[in-house]
Design a protein around this motif. Structure first.
Motif, short mmCIF file in Angstrom:
data_model
loop_
_atom_site.label_atom_id
_atom_site.label_comp_id
_atom_site.label_asym_id
_atom_site.label_seq_id
_atom_site.Cartn_x
_atom_site.Cartn_y
_atom_site.Cartn_z
N VAL A 199 0.89 -1.12 0.36
CA VAL A 199 -0.49 0.03 0.29
C VAL A 199 1.10 0.63 0.36
N LEU A 200 1.50 1.22 0.89
CA LEU A 200 2.96 2.44 0.90
C LEU A 200 3.58 2.50 -0.36
N GLY A 201 4.02 1.67 -0.95
CA GLY A 201 5.31 1.49 -2.54
C GLY A 201 3.70 1.63 -3.18
N GLY A 202 2.56 1.77 -3.12
CA GLY A 202 1.90 2.55 -4.32
C GLY A 202 1.67 3.85 -3.79
N LEU A 203 1.79 4.27 -2.95
CA LEU A 203 2.62 5.69 -2.56
C LEU A 203 3.51 6.59 -2.82
N GLY A 204 4.53 5.74 -3.14
CA GLY A 204 5.93 6.17 -3.23
C GLY A 204 6.33 5.79 -2.35
N ILE A 205 6.34 5.34 -0.58
CA ILE A 205 6.60 5.62 0.04
C ILE A 205 7.16 3.93 0.55
N LYS A 206 8.99 4.30 0.82
CA LYS A 206 9.31 3.39 0.98
C LYS A 206 9.93 2.92 2.86
N PRO A 207 9.41 2.35 2.65
CA PRO A 207 10.21 2.33 4.70
C PRO A 207 11.55 1.78 4.53
N ASN A 208 12.48 2.35 5.54
CA ASN A 208 13.44 1.45 5.76
C ASN A 208 13.65 0.41 6.90
N MET A 209 13.60 -1.22 6.09
CA MET A 209 13.04 -2.35 7.14
C MET A 209 14.66 -3.14 7.30
N PRO A 210 13.95 -3.58 8.03
CA PRO A 210 15.13 -4.55 8.92
C PRO A 210 16.04 -5.47 7.89
N ASP A 211 15.94 -5.45 6.86
CA ASP A 211 16.36 -6.73 6.62
C ASP A 211 17.91 -7.55 7.10
N GLY A 212 18.95 -6.73 7.13
CA GLY A 212 20.09 -6.98 7.66
C GLY A 212 20.10 -7.69 8.24
N LEU A 213 18.97 -7.96 9.36
CA LEU A 213 19.28 -8.98 10.86
C LEU A 213 19.89 -10.24 10.45
N THR A 214 18.72 -10.84 9.00
CA THR A 214 19.17 -12.33 8.78
C THR A 214 20.77 -12.46 8.52
N LYS A 382 -5.72 8.99 -3.10
CA LYS A 382 -5.14 7.99 -2.17
C LYS A 382 -4.78 8.21 -1.37
N TYR A 383 -4.11 8.80 -0.89
CA TYR A 383 -3.59 8.22 0.61
C TYR A 383 -4.42 8.53 1.63
N LEU A 384 -5.50 9.42 1.38
CA LEU A 384 -6.57 9.29 3.00
C LEU A 384 -6.96 7.34 2.20
N ALA A 385 -7.05 7.19 1.02
CA ALA A 385 -7.41 6.01 0.69
C ALA A 385 -7.31 4.40 1.82
N ALA A 386 -5.07 5.10 1.19
CA ALA A 386 -4.51 3.59 1.55
C ALA A 386 -4.36 4.31 3.55
N GLY A 387 -4.93 5.80 4.01
CA GLY A 387 -4.97 5.25 5.51
C GLY A 387 -5.84 4.69 6.14
N LYS A 388 -7.17 5.03 5.07
CA LYS A 388 -7.78 4.18 5.43
C LYS A 388 -7.77 2.12 5.60
N ARG A 389 -7.50 2.10 4.20
CA ARG A 389 -7.25 0.38 4.49
C ARG A 389 -6.42 -0.28 5.94
N LEU A 390 -5.32 0.90 6.56
CA LEU A 390 -4.25 0.42 6.46
C LEU A 390 -4.68 0.77 8.07
N ALA A 391 -5.87 0.96 8.47
CA ALA A 391 -5.93 1.53 9.62
C ALA A 391 -6.15 0.31 10.75
N HIS A 392 -6.61 -0.66 10.60
CA HIS A 392 -7.17 -1.94 11.67
C HIS A 392 -5.27 -2.16 11.92
#
Length: 396
Positions: A199-214, A382-392
């Motif tokens: 959902v965030l990727g569709g808005l161009g938002i790419k969070p920093n994820m802790p992939d390096g732990l593996t 689009k952003y408000l729709a994404a927020g509604k989809r991820l609110a739960h």
């Protein structure tokens, strides 16, 4: 010569007879009893029987051997027989000791398995509780109570190998259940994370994820040792830890992104994003945001975490608050009647920042909500729709 008494009419009393010297003895009458011949015959028969018994006894092999000087041979044979019996007894004792040792060893193994099971149980409970705090719920990962894992001492006394096998199988099943619970947690967290990132990727938002732990592994090289594989529950738990860490990071990105409602109630939109009929000129014009009609003085909220970078008046917007977010996006709140924040102030999602008004180029009280990326207006819907989809995921 005996003297005869004169006879008379009266019998005289008997007088003792005097033994005449030189007269021959009179024979006495024989008393009744066992005849000597029969006595001697019985004695002879008893003697003969004893002789025959003695001869038979002397003819016995072992006794004859003893009497014939073979004492050492016979004694040695008996000693060998006794030694064999002792060996047999020792063998039976050894078998019993071995069986008892096997049972004790299996009990020790079961005790060790139980300790591992208790550790797994606590680990599953902790991870399930952590997942629940983050908003991840899964029935398969519902932790059982401590009473479900009884200590081995509380189990009925184990008296047979079958009992040991049954207890061991029960513990193995519980371990499998723990691994299934961990797998369920990992799958649920991973799926939730993927949903958020999509959902965030569709808005161009790419969070920093802790992939390096593996990749964080190491240690000096040692030759492999049989039976010392560390895979299993540890790997499953590490997968859950990483999945929860990734979900936490993705969930944090939801809170940071400007995708939340700028007012408690957005019941109606009076003007959408894009080209429209201009309310003042009547011609076609581009509208860079969304207009939400609301009574004057209604509280305006920050749509995400960020820093207030502008508070003041701007042409066309009237009174304006501008918030810059960590994602690089900027949100604008126009036509305000009052300000509740100052420039440089850090605000969280939902922080009150202003009041609804009708300043600037406006026909009535409403909130103009705008989202800009690299100073270019993008559709806030689009952003408000994404927020509604991820609110739960945020418990909203």
């Amino acid at each position: 010569m005996a003297v005869r008494a004169k006879s008379s009419g009266v019998q005289p009393a008997a007088q003792p007879v005097s033994k005449v010297f030189g007269a021959p003895p009179q024979k006495a009458k024989r008393a009744p009893g066992i005849r000597p011949g029969l006595f001697y015959l019985a004695f002879a028969a008893l003697f003969g029987t004893n002789v025959l018994t003695l001869v038979g006894f002397l003819m016995a092999p072992d006794i004859a051997a003893l009497l014939n000087g073979q004492n050492n041979v016979v004694v040695s044979a008996y000693e060998d027989r006794i030694a064999q019996l002792r060996v047999e007894v020792d063998r039976l004792h050894s078998r019993q000791f071995a069986q008892a040792g096997d049972i004790n060893l299996q009990l020790q193994e079961l005790t060790q398995q139980q300790e591992v099971l208790l550790e797994q149980h606590q680990l599953v409970k902790q991870l399930a509780a952590k997942a629940a705090e983050l908003g991840i719920e899964t029935a398969a990962a519902d932790p059982t109570t401590d009473d479900d894992v009884a200590p081995l001492a509380a189990i009925a006394p184990v008296t047979a190998t079958g009992d040991l096998a049954e207890v061991s199988a029960s513990m193995a099943n519980m371990m499998d259940d723990s691994r299934m619970a961990l797998a369920a947690l990992s799958v649920s967290a991973t799926e939730s994370t993927d949903t958020i990132l999509d959902v965030l990727g569709g808005l161009g938002i790419k969070p920093n994820m802790p992939d390096g732990l593996t990749d964080a592994v190491g240690g000096p090289y040692q030759p492999p040792v049989d039976g010392s594989d560390s895979s299993g529950i540890v790997d499953d738990a590490n997968d859950v830890y990483l999945a929860l860490a990734r979900f936490k990071a993705a969930r944090g990105a939801i809170d940071l992104a400007p995708i939340h409602k700028p007012m408690d109630s957005l019941s109606r939109i009076s003007s959408t994003f894009g080209n429209r009929k201009d309310p003042f000129t009547g011609g076609r014009a581009f509208h860079a945001g969304l207009d939400f009609p609301a009574p004057k003085g209604t509280t305006v909220l920050s749509a995400g975490y960020g820093k207030v970078t502008f508070v003041g008046e701007k042409s066309g917007y009237g009174n304006l608050v501008e918030v810059t977010h960590l994602t690089g996006l900027v949100t604008r709140y126009g036509h305000l009647s009052a300000f509740l924040v100052k420039e440089g102030q850090v605000v969280n999602t939902g922080t009150p920042i202003a009041k609804v008004g009708s300043t600037g180029r406006s026909t009535g009280p409403h909130l103009h909500f705008e989202v800009r990326r690299k100073d270019v207006a993008v559709d806030p819907g689009k952003y408000l729709a994404a927020g509604k989809r991820l609110a739960h995921f945020l418990g909203a």
